[in-house]
Design an enzyme around this catalytic site. Structure first.
Site, PDB file in Angstrom:
ATOM      1  N   ARG A 256      54.511  37.727  24.574  1.00  0.00           N
ATOM      2  CA  ARG A 256      54.668  36.416  23.999  1.00  0.00           C
ATOM      3  C   ARG A 256      54.554  35.445  24.902  1.00  0.00           C
ATOM      4  NH1 ARG A 256      57.408  35.152  27.422  1.00  0.00           N
ATOM      5  NH2 ARG A 256      59.372  35.781  28.012  1.00  0.00           N
TER       6      ARG A 256
ATOM      7  N   SER B 239      56.351  38.862  29.159  1.00  0.00           N
ATOM      8  CA  SER B 239      57.021  40.011  28.433  1.00  0.00           C
ATOM      9  C   SER B 239      56.260  41.026  28.580  1.00  0.00           C
ATOM     10  CB  SER B 239      57.533  39.252  27.265  1.00  0.00           C
ATOM     11  OG  SER B 239      58.934  39.936  26.865  1.00  0.00           O
TER      12      SER B 239
ATOM     13  N   GLY C  31      55.775  36.769  33.259  1.00  0.00           N
ATOM     14  CA  GLY C  31      56.355  35.691  32.352  1.00  0.00           C
ATOM     15  C   GLY C  31      55.954  35.899  30.818  1.00  0.00           C
TER      16      GLY C  31
ATOM     17  N   GLU D 124      63.751  27.572  28.056  1.00  0.00           N
ATOM     18  CA  GLU D 124      63.696  28.683  29.066  1.00  0.00           C
ATOM     19  C   GLU D 124      65.153  28.745  29.576  1.00  0.00           C
ATOM     20  OE1 GLU D 124      61.467  30.972  28.871  1.00  0.00           O
ATOM     21  OE2 GLU D 124      59.881  29.397  29.328  1.00  0.00           O
ATOM     22  N   HIS D 125      65.291  30.188  29.838  1.00  0.00           N
ATOM     23  CA  HIS D 125      66.737  30.531  30.061  1.00  0.00           C
ATOM     24  C   HIS D 125      68.115  30.072  29.431  1.00  0.00           C
ATOM     25  CE1 HIS D 125      65.275  32.539  33.859  1.00  0.00           C
ATOM     26  NE2 HIS D 125      64.525  31.772  34.045  1.00  0.00           N
TER      27      HIS D 125
ATOM     28  N   ASP E 228      62.733  38.036  23.961  1.00  0.00           N
ATOM     29  CA  ASP E 228      61.556  38.766  24.223  1.00  0.00           C
ATOM     30  C   ASP E 228      61.122  39.806  22.988  1.00  0.00           C
ATOM     31  OD1 ASP E 228      61.235  37.278  26.167  1.00  0.00           O
ATOM     32  OD2 ASP E 228      61.530  38.775  27.753  1.00  0.00           O
TER      33      ASP E 228
ATOM     34  N   ASN F  41      58.641  40.909  39.668  1.00  0.00           N
ATOM     35  CA  ASN F  41      59.389  41.998  38.802  1.00  0.00           C
ATOM     36  C   ASN F  41      60.909  41.599  38.556  1.00  0.00           C
ATOM     37  OD1 ASN F  41      61.486  44.342  38.153  1.00  0.00           O
ATOM     38  ND2 ASN F  41      59.314  45.261  37.787  1.00  0.00           N
ATOM     39  N   LYS F  42      61.188  40.945  37.530  1.00  0.00           N
ATOM     40  CA  LYS F  42      62.575  40.380  37.376  1.00  0.00           C
ATOM     41  C   LYS F  42      63.756  41.562  37.855  1.00  0.00           C
ATOM     42  CE  LYS F  42      60.111  38.264  34.772  1.00  0.00           C
ATOM     43  NZ  LYS F  42      58.797  38.041  34.942  1.00  0.00           N
TER      44      LYS F  42
HETATM   45  P1  ADP Z   1      57.239  40.253  32.452  1.00  0.00           P
HETATM   46  O1  ADP Z   1      58.302  41.117  31.393  1.00  0.00           O
HETATM   47  O2  ADP Z   1      57.529  39.112  32.822  1.00  0.00           O
HETATM   48  O3  ADP Z   1      55.845  40.894  32.325  1.00  0.00           O
HETATM   49  P2  ADP Z   1      59.108  42.090  33.997  1.00  0.00           P
HETATM   50  O4  ADP Z   1      59.365  41.956  35.651  1.00  0.00           O
HETATM   51  O5  ADP Z   1      60.320  41.848  33.243  1.00  0.00           O
HETATM   52  O6  ADP Z   1      57.718  41.155  33.815  1.00  0.00           O
HETATM   53  O7  ADP Z   1      58.280  43.401  33.901  1.00  0.00           O
HETATM   54  C1  ADP Z   1      57.247  43.992  34.534  1.00  0.00           C
HETATM   55  C2  ADP Z   1      57.191  45.397  34.754  1.00  0.00           C
HETATM   56  O8  ADP Z   1      56.975  46.033  33.332  1.00  0.00           O
HETATM   57  C3  ADP Z   1      56.106  45.979  35.372  1.00  0.00           C
HETATM   58  O9  ADP Z   1      56.685  46.080  36.932  1.00  0.00           O
HETATM   59  C4  ADP Z   1      56.181  47.517  34.866  1.00  0.00           C
HETATM   60  O10 ADP Z   1      57.007  48.312  35.368  1.00  0.00           O
HETATM   61  C5  ADP Z   1      56.107  47.501  33.573  1.00  0.00           C
HETATM   62  N1  ADP Z   1      54.915  47.139  32.807  1.00  0.00           N
HETATM   63  C6  ADP Z   1      54.416  46.175  32.289  1.00  0.00           C
HETATM   64  N2  ADP Z   1      53.046  46.400  31.905  1.00  0.00           N
HETATM   65  C7  ADP Z   1      53.146  47.694  31.928  1.00  0.00           C
HETATM   66  C8  ADP Z   1      51.832  48.586  31.695  1.00  0.00           C
HETATM   67  N3  ADP Z   1      50.742  48.398  31.176  1.00  0.00           N
HETATM   68  N4  ADP Z   1      52.149  50.177  31.812  1.00  0.00           N
HETATM   69  C9  ADP Z   1      53.229  50.413  32.578  1.00  0.00           C
HETATM   70  N5  ADP Z   1      54.238  49.672  32.944  1.00  0.00           N
HETATM   71  C10 ADP Z   1      54.318  48.216  32.647  1.00  0.00           C
HETATM   72  P1  NG1 Z   2      60.609  37.647  31.162  1.00  0.00           P
HETATM   73  O1  NG1 Z   2      59.964  36.593  31.853  1.00  0.00           O
HETATM   74  O2  NG1 Z   2      59.693  38.304  29.949  1.00  0.00           O
HETATM   75  O3  NG1 Z   2      61.025  38.925  31.784  1.00  0.00           O
HETATM   76  C1  NG1 Z   2      63.211  36.820  30.816  1.00  0.00           C
HETATM   77  C2  NG1 Z   2      64.089  37.523  29.868  1.00  0.00           C
HETATM   78  C3  NG1 Z   2      64.292  36.373  28.481  1.00  0.00           C
HETATM   79  C4  NG1 Z   2      64.378  34.918  28.812  1.00  0.00           C
HETATM   80  C5  NG1 Z   2      63.650  34.680  29.695  1.00  0.00           C
HETATM   81  C6  NG1 Z   2      63.734  33.123  30.316  1.00  0.00           C
HETATM   82  C7  NG1 Z   2      64.596  39.751  29.531  1.00  0.00           C
HETATM   83  C8  NG1 Z   2      63.992  40.889  29.002  1.00  0.00           C
HETATM   84  N1  NG1 Z   2      63.818  38.709  29.148  1.00  0.00           N
HETATM   85  O4  NG1 Z   2      61.694  37.042  30.192  1.00  0.00           O
HETATM   86  O5  NG1 Z   2      65.411  37.128  27.695  1.00  0.00           O
HETATM   87  O6  NG1 Z   2      65.901  34.960  29.168  1.00  0.00           O
HETATM   88  O7  NG1 Z   2      63.332  35.405  31.050  1.00  0.00           O
HETATM   89  O8  NG1 Z   2      63.818  32.401  29.175  1.00  0.00           O
HETATM   90  O9  NG1 Z   2      65.504  39.818  29.989  1.00  0.00           O
HETATM   91 MG    MG Z   3      60.355  40.926  31.399  1.00  0.00          MG
END
Ligand code: ADP
Ligand code: NG1
Ligand code: MG
Length: 461
Positions: free
Chosen positions: A44, A149, A147, A50-51, A194, A237-238
């Protein structure tokens, strides 16, 4: 019952069909026969808000075309066999259904899958002993840690797949709720945006999403509005740092302190929206209250504890999360101001979309730019590369902002339909051309236009 659709693959064409065919053939090589079905969940882009989901406020995301696909075969036993189309980055993992734990150490990829499985296990009407395992192979095309998701798409897709394997029917709302709760096992205290858009998205409209209870309202974007996503190529990575949870805690503390200062029991309050509800004020009024009652200097742990009539150790154990217990100072005024003003921008954004005004595109763009400045200055969740990307975009689009949690990741920019190609070429020339991280990257996957896509679904082979 509004459950995620189960669609026949025969009715599909285009890119999604190609991706499913590629994954199915790859699955067959690994497991010896074709999968029974594919679960698909989109990423998404959050347009504004945001936040603020974890503070109880409405957000404005839309699903994108990039997705996580999981090819699945039911097993006779209770084994979970998880593998990935990119095995050199994401190693195979297997475990038994009743024997896994998700620790809050390194957030390896398979833990997100386990979060999804756990969300279903916790809400299954069947006994654990009646449930069956699955062979699941993942193919993800959402840029990770950007970012957009990818984490929640992975959690939701695994939950959906595991529920389908076990013939457990849940509504989209239930799945969104279970997955929002279970993704917290990875360590991040997210708010549910998300998982909600992943499950509830419908093609062609962005959604205004409200929480408690979860509701999604279709909102048509003004004609000619196109959102371009551009990855700064700074990744985060969050779950691997405390940045995200620190902000959640700052908001929680701001809510409790504001409550206390207004004679409300702080124990009855966890989110800034709870305080607004108790005081029965508008969002602009809440922003004024935060500005007036909270001070600019960071609050020490000692000061917050005293204000809340508790010891520092009670504060650490009763309010803070595992990875924020050691933080000594909290910026309450800045975070609360961002939240109340950003929450207000979401409603303004919705009103402009519904207004039919001739200046709608310009007005939306201005709100997006204001949102970015607030994320950068008050919420401090941006990144120098992302700020640079937004800055150089300023005179070439209608408005731009970071999207998702921040600290890196993507920008979303509003562009008029007839200017999309020029804008993307401008970014290629002026941002990516000289960026070392962009060498060897397929720029089509890094900067692209997007339209509101559909939500989670099962495709039967
Ligand atoms: P965002 O949700 O913003 O993309 P996050 O830090 O919340 O970032 O999550 C990213 C993590 O999700 C990656 O470090 C990985 O562990 C997992 N991930 C994302 N895409 C894949 C994929 N295609 N295969 C396996 N793991 C994935
Ligand atoms: P991303 O960037 O997708 O990991 C996170 C939070 C959302 C929201 C946004 C900021 C999770 C799974 N996702 O998203 O709930 O707080 O940051 O708006 O914690
Ligand atoms: Mg995430």
């Amino acid at each position: 019952m509004d459950t995620p659709p189960v669609v026949s693959l025969a009715s599909l064409e285009g890119l999604l069909k190609e991706k499913i065919n590629l994954l199915s053939n790859d699955f067959e090589k690994k497991h010896g026969s074709l999968p029974q079905f594919i679960a698909r969940v989109p990423g998404r882009v959050n347009l504004i808000g945001e936040h603020i989901d974890y503070c109880g406020y409405a957000v404005f995301p839309m699903a994108i075309e990039q997705d996580i696909l999981i090819a699945v075969q039911t097993r006779e036993d209770q084994q979970l066999e998880l593998s990935n189309l990119i095995p050199n980055i994401y190693e195979d993992y297997s475990c038994e259904l009743d024997k896994f734990e998700i620790d809050k150490g390194v957030p390896q990829w398979f833990k997100y899958c386990l979060c999804g499985v756990k969300g279903i296990l916790e809400n299954s009407s069947k006994a654990k002993s009646e449930l069956r395992g699955m062979n699941a192979r993942i193919y993800g095309l959402i840029p990770p840690s950007a970012g957009l998701s990818s984490s929640s798409a992975l959690v939701c897709a695994t939950a959906l797949a595991f529920a389908h394997v076990n013939k457990l029917q849940f509504t989209k709302q239930q799945l969104a709720d279970y997955c929002a709760r279970s993704e917290r096992y990875i360590g991040t205290e997210g708010g549910g945006m998300d998982q909600a858009i992943a499950m509830l998205a419908t093609q062609g409209t962005a959604k205004l999403i409200e929480f408690n209870p979860l509701r999604a309202h279709d909102t048509k974007l003004p004609p000619g509005a196109v959102f371009v996503i551009a990855h700064s190529l700074a990744e985060i990575n969050k779950a691997a740092s405390s940045h995200f949870n620190c902000r959640v805690m700052e908001c929680r503390l701001a809510a409790k302190v504001l409550a206390k200062l207004h004679g409300i029991n702080p124990d009855s309050v966890t989110r800034l929206a709870d305080v607004q509800f108790s005081l029965n004020k508008t969002l602009p009024e809440m922003a004024s209250i935060a500005g007036l009652y909270l001070h600019d200097d960071p609050y020490s742990k000692e000061e917050v504890s005293k204000l809340l009539d508790m010891t520092e150790s009670q504060l650490e154990n009763k309010i803070l999360s595992e990875n924020t217990r050691d933080i000594g100072f909290f910026k309450l005024r800045q975070r609360a101001l961002h939240v109340f003003q950003e929450a207000n921008r979401v409603w303004q954004f919705r009103d402009i979309c519904n207004s039919g005004s001739t200046t709608a595109l310009q007005d939306l763009g201005r709100l997006m730019s204001d949102s970015h400045h607030s994320c950068r200055d008050l919420y401090e969740c941006s990144h120098p590369q992302l700020d640079h990307l937004v800055e150089i975009s300023r005179n070439h689009c209608l408005g731009a902002r970071l999207t998702g949690a921040g600290w890196g990741g993507c920008m979303v920019a509003l562009v008029a339909e007839n200017g999309v190609e020029t804008f993307i070429n401008y970014l290629k020339e002026n941002y990516y051309k000289n960026l070392p991280a962009a060498v060897d990257r397929n720029l089509e996957q890094v900067v692209f236009a997007t339209q509101p896509g559909s939500g989670a679904a099962i495709y039967n082979l």
